[in-house]
Design a protein around this motif. Structure first.
Motif, PDB file in Angstrom:
ATOM      1  N   UNK A   2       0.896  -1.153   0.041  1.00  0.00           N
ATOM      2  CA  UNK A   2       0.050   0.015  -0.051  1.00  0.00           C
ATOM      3  C   UNK A   2       0.778   1.181   0.092  1.00  0.00           C
ATOM      4  N   UNK A   3       0.297   2.315  -0.408  1.00  0.00           N
ATOM      5  CA  UNK A   3       0.935   3.503  -0.657  1.00  0.00           C
ATOM      6  C   UNK A   3       0.963   4.216   0.615  1.00  0.00           C
ATOM      7  N   UNK A   4       2.205   4.743   1.346  1.00  0.00           N
ATOM      8  CA  UNK A   4       1.947   5.359   2.659  1.00  0.00           C
ATOM      9  C   UNK A   4       1.688   7.071   2.245  1.00  0.00           C
ATOM     10  N   UNK A   5       0.851   7.580   2.847  1.00  0.00           N
ATOM     11  CA  UNK A   5       0.386   8.914   2.532  1.00  0.00           C
ATOM     12  C   UNK A   5       0.533   9.697   3.768  1.00  0.00           C
ATOM     13  N   UNK A   6       0.725  11.129   3.607  1.00  0.00           N
ATOM     14  CA  UNK A   6       0.782  12.049   4.812  1.00  0.00           C
ATOM     15  C   UNK A   6      -0.367  13.071   4.378  1.00  0.00           C
ATOM     16  N   UNK A   7      -1.550  13.248   5.129  1.00  0.00           N
ATOM     17  CA  UNK A   7      -2.696  13.991   5.019  1.00  0.00           C
ATOM     18  C   UNK A   7      -2.157  15.252   5.534  1.00  0.00           C
ATOM     19  N   UNK A   8      -2.331  16.370   4.691  1.00  0.00           N
ATOM     20  CA  UNK A   8      -2.027  17.722   5.428  1.00  0.00           C
ATOM     21  C   UNK A   8      -3.382  18.622   5.584  1.00  0.00           C
ATOM     22  N   UNK A   9      -3.846  19.062   6.697  1.00  0.00           N
ATOM     23  CA  UNK A   9      -4.924  19.751   6.995  1.00  0.00           C
ATOM     24  C   UNK A   9      -4.889  20.781   7.990  1.00  0.00           C
ATOM     25  N   UNK A  10      -5.798  21.648   7.940  1.00  0.00           N
ATOM     26  CA  UNK A  10      -5.739  22.943   8.752  1.00  0.00           C
ATOM     27  C   UNK A  10      -6.877  23.295   9.654  1.00  0.00           C
ATOM     28  N   UNK A  11      -7.971  22.561   9.378  1.00  0.00           N
ATOM     29  CA  UNK A  11      -9.288  22.629  10.067  1.00  0.00           C
ATOM     30  C   UNK A  11     -10.080  21.475  10.604  1.00  0.00           C
ATOM     31  N   UNK A  82       6.988   8.521   4.056  1.00  0.00           N
ATOM     32  CA  UNK A  82       5.419   8.975   3.530  1.00  0.00           C
ATOM     33  C   UNK A  82       6.048   8.944   1.815  1.00  0.00           C
ATOM     34  N   UNK A  83       5.156   8.439   1.054  1.00  0.00           N
ATOM     35  CA  UNK A  83       5.441   8.373  -0.563  1.00  0.00           C
ATOM     36  C   UNK A  83       4.307   9.483  -1.188  1.00  0.00           C
ATOM     37  N   UNK A  84       3.399   9.880  -0.701  1.00  0.00           N
ATOM     38  CA  UNK A  84       2.548  11.061  -1.234  1.00  0.00           C
ATOM     39  C   UNK A  84       2.067  11.950  -0.286  1.00  0.00           C
ATOM     40  N   UNK A  85       1.988  13.052  -0.500  1.00  0.00           N
ATOM     41  CA  UNK A  85       1.444  13.987   0.138  1.00  0.00           C
ATOM     42  C   UNK A  85      -0.082  14.515  -0.258  1.00  0.00           C
ATOM     43  N   UNK A  86      -1.040  14.380   0.712  1.00  0.00           N
ATOM     44  CA  UNK A  86      -2.426  14.378   0.226  1.00  0.00           C
ATOM     45  C   UNK A  86      -3.050  15.721   0.899  1.00  0.00           C
ATOM     46  N   UNK A  87      -3.179  16.828   0.212  1.00  0.00           N
ATOM     47  CA  UNK A  87      -3.633  17.985   0.835  1.00  0.00           C
ATOM     48  C   UNK A  87      -5.322  17.987   1.026  1.00  0.00           C
ATOM     49  N   UNK A  88      -5.729  18.036   2.432  1.00  0.00           N
ATOM     50  CA  UNK A  88      -7.169  18.000   2.544  1.00  0.00           C
ATOM     51  C   UNK A  88      -7.712  19.374   3.409  1.00  0.00           C
ATOM     52  N   UNK A 101      11.232  17.804  -2.958  1.00  0.00           N
ATOM     53  CA  UNK A 101      11.335  16.428  -2.557  1.00  0.00           C
ATOM     54  C   UNK A 101      10.162  15.414  -2.888  1.00  0.00           C
ATOM     55  N   UNK A 102       9.176  15.870  -3.295  1.00  0.00           N
ATOM     56  CA  UNK A 102       7.808  15.212  -3.678  1.00  0.00           C
ATOM     57  C   UNK A 102       7.217  15.570  -4.892  1.00  0.00           C
ATOM     58  N   UNK A 103       8.232  15.949  -5.835  1.00  0.00           N
ATOM     59  CA  UNK A 103       7.668  16.495  -7.159  1.00  0.00           C
ATOM     60  C   UNK A 103       6.920  15.242  -7.989  1.00  0.00           C
ATOM     61  N   UNK A 104       5.724  15.704  -8.154  1.00  0.00           N
ATOM     62  CA  UNK A 104       4.556  14.934  -9.164  1.00  0.00           C
ATOM     63  C   UNK A 104       3.854  13.987  -7.748  1.00  0.00           C
ATOM     64  N   UNK A 105       4.129  14.230  -6.554  1.00  0.00           N
ATOM     65  CA  UNK A 105       3.443  13.371  -5.532  1.00  0.00           C
ATOM     66  C   UNK A 105       2.880  14.063  -4.664  1.00  0.00           C
ATOM     67  N   UNK A 106       2.422  15.169  -4.741  1.00  0.00           N
ATOM     68  CA  UNK A 106       1.469  16.035  -3.966  1.00  0.00           C
ATOM     69  C   UNK A 106       0.192  16.248  -4.621  1.00  0.00           C
TER      70      UNK A 106
END
Length: 196
Positions: A2-11, A82-88, A101-106
Protein backbone atom coordinates in the motif's frame (compact mmCIF):
# COMPACT_ATOMS: atom_id res chain seq x y z
CA UNK A 1 2.25 -2.85 -1.08
CA UNK A 2 0.00 0.00 0.00
CA UNK A 3 1.00 3.60 -0.63
CA UNK A 4 2.07 5.45 2.52
CA UNK A 5 0.45 8.91 2.61
CA UNK A 6 0.63 12.00 4.77
CA UNK A 7 -2.56 14.05 4.92
CA UNK A 8 -2.11 17.81 5.39
CA UNK A 9 -5.06 19.68 6.94
CA UNK A 10 -5.70 22.97 8.76
CA UNK A 11 -9.27 22.76 10.00
CA UNK A 12 -11.98 20.35 11.13
CA UNK A 13 -10.71 17.53 8.94
CA UNK A 14 -13.85 16.09 7.32
CA UNK A 15 -11.83 15.10 4.23
CA UNK A 16 -9.11 13.67 6.50
CA UNK A 17 -11.79 11.52 8.15
CA UNK A 18 -13.21 10.43 4.77
CA UNK A 19 -9.76 9.43 3.50
CA UNK A 20 -8.92 7.43 6.64
CA UNK A 21 -12.33 5.73 6.50
CA UNK A 22 -11.75 4.85 2.82
CA UNK A 23 -8.36 3.31 3.70
CA UNK A 24 -9.81 1.29 6.56
CA UNK A 25 -12.79 0.13 4.47
CA UNK A 26 -10.36 -0.94 1.71
CA UNK A 27 -11.78 1.53 -0.82
CA UNK A 28 -8.37 3.21 -0.97
CA UNK A 29 -5.24 1.09 -1.02
CA UNK A 30 -3.18 3.42 1.14
CA UNK A 31 -1.87 3.74 4.68
CA UNK A 32 -2.50 7.10 6.41
CA UNK A 33 0.94 7.28 8.01
CA UNK A 34 0.83 10.86 9.32
CA UNK A 35 -1.34 13.96 9.73
CA UNK A 36 0.47 17.28 9.24
CA UNK A 37 -1.35 20.32 10.65
CA UNK A 38 -0.25 23.96 10.79
CA UNK A 39 -2.82 24.82 13.49
CA UNK A 40 -2.10 22.88 16.70
CA UNK A 41 -5.61 23.56 18.07
CA UNK A 42 -7.50 22.38 14.97
CA UNK A 43 -10.22 19.73 15.37
CA UNK A 44 -8.48 17.50 12.81
CA UNK A 45 -5.82 16.77 15.49
CA UNK A 46 -8.55 15.35 17.74
CA UNK A 47 -9.72 13.20 14.83
CA UNK A 48 -6.17 11.87 14.33
CA UNK A 49 -5.88 11.08 18.04
CA UNK A 50 -9.18 9.19 18.13
CA UNK A 51 -8.23 7.30 14.93
CA UNK A 52 -4.81 6.44 16.37
CA UNK A 53 -2.92 8.15 13.54
CA UNK A 54 0.40 9.88 14.31
CA UNK A 55 0.37 13.64 13.81
CA UNK A 56 2.83 16.49 13.53
CA UNK A 57 1.58 19.97 14.38
CA UNK A 58 3.55 23.17 14.07
CA UNK A 59 3.04 26.91 14.43
CA UNK A 60 4.51 28.59 11.32
CA UNK A 61 5.21 31.84 13.23
CA UNK A 62 7.66 30.01 15.48
CA UNK A 63 9.94 29.37 12.49
CA UNK A 64 12.13 31.94 10.76
CA UNK A 65 10.84 31.02 7.28
CA UNK A 66 8.68 28.65 5.24
CA UNK A 67 11.86 26.84 4.26
CA UNK A 68 12.62 26.17 7.95
CA UNK A 69 9.25 24.65 8.80
CA UNK A 70 9.11 22.70 5.53
CA UNK A 71 12.53 21.19 6.35
CA UNK A 72 11.08 20.08 9.68
CA UNK A 73 8.00 18.63 7.93
CA UNK A 74 10.28 16.85 5.43
CA UNK A 75 12.22 15.14 8.20
CA UNK A 76 8.91 13.94 9.71
CA UNK A 77 7.73 12.65 6.31
CA UNK A 78 10.98 10.74 5.85
CA UNK A 79 10.78 9.20 9.31
CA UNK A 80 7.27 7.88 8.50
CA UNK A 81 8.38 6.74 5.00
CA UNK A 82 5.69 8.86 3.33
CA UNK A 83 5.38 8.39 -0.44
CA UNK A 84 2.60 10.88 -1.30
CA UNK A 85 1.40 14.14 0.26
CA UNK A 86 -2.39 14.53 0.16
CA UNK A 87 -3.74 18.01 0.88
CA UNK A 88 -7.18 18.07 2.51
CA UNK A 89 -8.01 21.62 3.53
CA UNK A 90 -4.40 22.67 4.12
CA UNK A 91 -4.52 26.47 3.90
CA UNK A 92 -0.90 27.15 2.92
CA UNK A 93 0.96 27.22 -0.36
CA UNK A 94 3.51 24.42 -0.58
CA UNK A 95 7.05 25.77 -0.96
CA UNK A 96 10.08 24.58 -2.95
CA UNK A 97 11.44 22.38 -0.13
CA UNK A 98 8.46 20.00 -0.26
CA UNK A 99 7.75 20.50 -3.98
CA UNK A 100 11.27 19.38 -4.89
CA UNK A 101 11.27 16.40 -2.53
CA UNK A 102 7.81 15.19 -3.62
CA UNK A 103 7.73 16.27 -7.27
CA UNK A 104 4.59 14.86 -8.92
CA UNK A 105 3.50 13.29 -5.63
CA UNK A 106 1.50 16.10 -3.99
CA UNK A 107 -2.25 16.11 -4.64
CA UNK A 108 -4.88 18.68 -3.63
CA UNK A 109 -8.67 18.91 -3.70
CA UNK A 110 -10.40 22.24 -4.36
CA UNK A 111 -14.11 23.12 -4.10
CA UNK A 112 -14.59 24.58 -7.60
CA UNK A 113 -14.12 23.65 -11.23
CA UNK A 114 -10.63 25.08 -11.65
CA UNK A 115 -9.37 27.32 -13.14
CA UNK A 116 -12.54 29.07 -11.93
CA UNK A 117 -12.50 30.41 -8.34
CA UNK A 118 -9.04 29.49 -7.05
CA UNK A 119 -7.90 30.40 -3.54
CA UNK A 120 -10.02 31.10 -0.48
CA UNK A 121 -13.81 30.91 -0.27
CA UNK A 122 -14.36 29.25 -3.65
CA UNK A 123 -17.96 28.45 -2.69
CA UNK A 124 -18.71 32.09 -1.84
CA UNK A 125 -17.00 33.23 -5.05
CA UNK A 126 -19.13 30.84 -7.14
CA UNK A 127 -22.38 32.01 -5.50
CA UNK A 128 -21.60 35.71 -5.85
CA UNK A 129 -20.68 35.18 -9.51
CA UNK A 130 -24.02 33.43 -10.09
CA UNK A 131 -22.74 30.28 -11.80
CA UNK A 132 -25.19 27.45 -12.51
CA UNK A 133 -22.47 24.80 -12.20
CA UNK A 134 -19.58 24.46 -9.82
CA UNK A 135 -17.87 21.37 -8.52
CA UNK A 136 -14.73 19.73 -7.21
CA UNK A 137 -11.26 19.58 -8.76
CA UNK A 138 -8.45 17.21 -7.85
CA UNK A 139 -5.07 18.36 -9.10
CA UNK A 140 -1.35 17.94 -8.71
CA UNK A 141 0.28 20.73 -6.73
CA UNK A 142 2.81 23.18 -8.16
CA UNK A 143 4.16 26.47 -6.79
CA UNK A 144 1.00 28.45 -7.69
CA UNK A 145 -2.37 28.90 -5.97
CA UNK A 146 -4.49 25.99 -7.30
CA UNK A 147 -2.67 26.10 -10.65
CA UNK A 148 -1.25 22.55 -10.93
CA UNK A 149 -2.26 20.01 -13.61
CA UNK A 150 -5.88 18.89 -13.25
CA UNK A 151 -6.37 15.16 -12.61
CA UNK A 152 -10.16 14.90 -12.36
CA UNK A 153 -13.26 17.05 -11.91
CA UNK A 154 -16.82 16.44 -10.78
CA UNK A 155 -19.56 18.98 -11.58
CA UNK A 156 -22.24 20.03 -9.08
CA UNK A 157 -25.42 21.91 -10.01
CA UNK A 158 -26.06 25.19 -8.18
CA UNK A 159 -29.80 25.40 -7.46
CA UNK A 160 -31.61 28.76 -7.79
CA UNK A 161 -32.28 28.91 -4.01
CA UNK A 162 -28.79 27.66 -3.05
CA UNK A 163 -27.21 29.02 0.12
CA UNK A 164 -23.55 28.89 1.00
CA UNK A 165 -24.29 26.26 3.65
CA UNK A 166 -26.33 24.04 1.30
CA UNK A 167 -23.73 24.26 -1.47
CA UNK A 168 -20.88 23.50 0.93
CA UNK A 169 -22.80 20.43 2.11
CA UNK A 170 -23.21 19.18 -1.48
CA UNK A 171 -19.54 19.81 -2.23
CA UNK A 172 -18.36 18.00 0.92
CA UNK A 173 -20.57 15.01 0.11
CA UNK A 174 -19.00 14.78 -3.36
CA UNK A 175 -15.45 15.32 -2.05
CA UNK A 176 -15.71 12.51 0.49
CA UNK A 177 -16.28 9.87 -2.20
CA UNK A 178 -14.57 11.49 -5.19
CA UNK A 179 -11.20 12.08 -3.50
CA UNK A 180 -10.58 8.48 -2.35
CA UNK A 181 -11.78 7.11 -5.72
CA UNK A 182 -9.45 9.42 -7.68
CA UNK A 183 -6.48 8.78 -5.38
CA UNK A 184 -7.00 5.04 -5.84
CA UNK A 185 -6.61 5.57 -9.62
CA UNK A 186 -3.50 7.72 -9.11
CA UNK A 187 -1.82 5.14 -6.91
CA UNK A 188 -2.75 2.33 -9.32
CA UNK A 189 -1.10 4.38 -12.10
CA UNK A 190 1.96 5.08 -9.94
CA UNK A 191 1.25 8.81 -9.88
CA UNK A 192 0.60 9.36 -13.58
CA UNK A 193 -2.22 11.79 -14.32
CA UNK A 194 -5.67 10.26 -14.55
CA UNK A 195 -8.22 11.83 -16.84
CA UNK A 196 -11.75 11.06 -15.70
Amino acid sequence: MTTRIAIFASGSGSNFQALVDACRNELLDATPALLVCDKPGAFVVERATSLDIPYFTFAPKSYSSKQEFEKHILSELKSYEVEFIILAGYMRLIGPTLLDAYKGRIVNIHPSLLPAFPGLDAVGQALSYGVKLTGVTIHFVDEGMDTGPIIAQEAITVDPDETKESLEKKIHKTEHTFYPKTLQQIFANKGEAVIK
